[in-house]
Design a protein around this motif. Structure first.
Motif, PDB file in Angstrom:
ATOM      1  N   UNK A   1      74.554  21.613 -32.416  1.00 42.52           N
ATOM      2  CA  UNK A   1      74.181  20.197 -32.308  1.00 42.52           C
ATOM      3  C   UNK A   1      74.748  19.431 -31.113  1.00 42.52           C
ATOM      4  N   UNK A   2      76.013  19.583 -30.746  1.00 39.53           N
ATOM      5  CA  UNK A   2      76.511  18.808 -29.605  1.00 39.53           C
ATOM      6  C   UNK A   2      75.751  19.058 -28.301  1.00 39.53           C
ATOM      7  N   UNK A   3      75.200  20.236 -28.126  1.00 41.38           N
ATOM      8  CA  UNK A   3      74.441  20.545 -26.902  1.00 41.38           C
ATOM      9  C   UNK A   3      73.135  19.766 -26.852  1.00 41.38           C
ATOM     10  N   UNK A   4      72.682  19.283 -27.980  1.00 43.85           N
ATOM     11  CA  UNK A   4      71.427  18.551 -28.065  1.00 43.85           C
ATOM     12  C   UNK A   4      71.590  17.126 -27.535  1.00 43.85           C
ATOM     13  N   UNK A   5      72.420  16.348 -28.206  1.00 42.64           N
ATOM     14  CA  UNK A   5      72.547  14.942 -27.807  1.00 42.64           C
ATOM     15  C   UNK A   5      73.996  14.477 -27.837  1.00 42.64           C
ATOM     16  N   UNK A   6      74.926  15.376 -27.565  1.00 36.31           N
ATOM     17  CA  UNK A   6      76.327  14.994 -27.444  1.00 36.31           C
ATOM     18  C   UNK A   6      76.597  14.418 -26.061  1.00 36.31           C
ATOM     19  N   UNK A   7      77.791  13.974 -25.845  1.00 36.27           N
ATOM     20  CA  UNK A   7      78.178  13.342 -24.577  1.00 36.27           C
ATOM     21  C   UNK A   7      77.804  14.193 -23.373  1.00 36.27           C
ATOM     22  N   UNK A   8      77.997  15.486 -23.438  1.00 36.61           N
ATOM     23  CA  UNK A   8      77.698  16.385 -22.312  1.00 36.61           C
ATOM     24  C   UNK A   8      76.492  17.268 -22.604  1.00 36.61           C
TER      25      UNK A   8
ATOM     26  N   UNK B   1      78.748  18.841 -14.706  1.00 35.45           N
ATOM     27  CA  UNK B   1      78.008  18.842 -15.958  1.00 35.45           C
ATOM     28  C   UNK B   1      77.405  20.194 -16.287  1.00 35.45           C
ATOM     29  N   UNK B   2      76.831  20.850 -15.288  1.00 33.42           N
ATOM     30  CA  UNK B   2      76.228  22.165 -15.521  1.00 33.42           C
ATOM     31  C   UNK B   2      77.300  23.206 -15.856  1.00 33.42           C
ATOM     32  N   UNK B   3      78.420  23.144 -15.170  1.00 33.32           N
ATOM     33  CA  UNK B   3      79.497  24.094 -15.462  1.00 33.32           C
ATOM     34  C   UNK B   3      80.050  23.863 -16.862  1.00 33.32           C
ATOM     35  N   UNK B   4      80.195  22.597 -17.258  1.00 34.21           N
ATOM     36  CA  UNK B   4      80.631  22.287 -18.625  1.00 34.21           C
ATOM     37  C   UNK B   4      79.612  22.792 -19.635  1.00 34.21           C
TER      38      UNK B   4
END
Length: 165
Positions: free
Chosen positions: A26-33, A120-123
């Motif tokens: 879920x965080x990859x969907x609409x989390x901060x990063x 952002x991409x590396x994170x």
């Protein structure tokens, strides 16, 4: 122009509801990063660069944004299959901590944009790789590994753009 890995996306057939994997994804969907932030940040930057007659850079960032939109759709579908509606929050199905556009980095110079995007991409890659350790379904893992392949293409593109800035 497409800026994605040259391989098909895996099928999501057979993925079953699973609360543990749902929390991991879920965080990859609409989390901060997450993907939503990436989309909005790339669109913002593309518009800004286009207005400054940096058409090639603007088109590259927009192409990445379109690919990130596909990732958002993939993750939303995955969230549904894992048992929750794809609410724009880092923790579906709970309607708390809704997505905020304040997560976007609104820097204005090309070099600062590309550095922020690379970060952002590396994170994202690090987050997806960490996520893989929490996934018990090989079908879900295959989806995440495919997304990682795209993110690596984005990193290569952004490194080139930063070298030109």
């Amino acid at each position: 122009m497409e800026l994605k890995a040259d391989m098909p996306y895996p099928s999501m057939d057979g993925i079953q509801e699973n609360a543990c994997m749902l929390r991991a994804v879920s965080p990859a969907y609409a989390g901060r990063e997450g993907e939503m932030t990436a989309i909005l940040q790339y669109v913002y930057q593309s518009v800004l660069l286009g207005a400054c007659d940096k058409k090639e850079w603007a088109e590259s960032l927009l192409a990445i944004a379109v690919n990130e939109m596909h990732h958002l759709e993939i993750l939303g579908t995955l969230i549904c299959k894992l048992g929750a509606p794809p609410i724009f929050t880092a923790c579906p199905p709970y309607p708390v901590g809704y997505y905020s556009a304040s997560f976007v980095n609104y820097v204005k110079t090309p070099a600062a944009m590309f550095r922020a995007d690379l970060y952002g991409e590396r994170c994202a890659v690090e987050g997806y790789r960490s996520m893989l350790c929490k996934l018990s379904d090989p079908h879900v893992s295959a989806v995440i590994e495919r997304i990682i392949a795209d993110e690596l293409v984005h990193i290569e593109t952004l490194e080139r753009l930063l070298s030109e800035a």
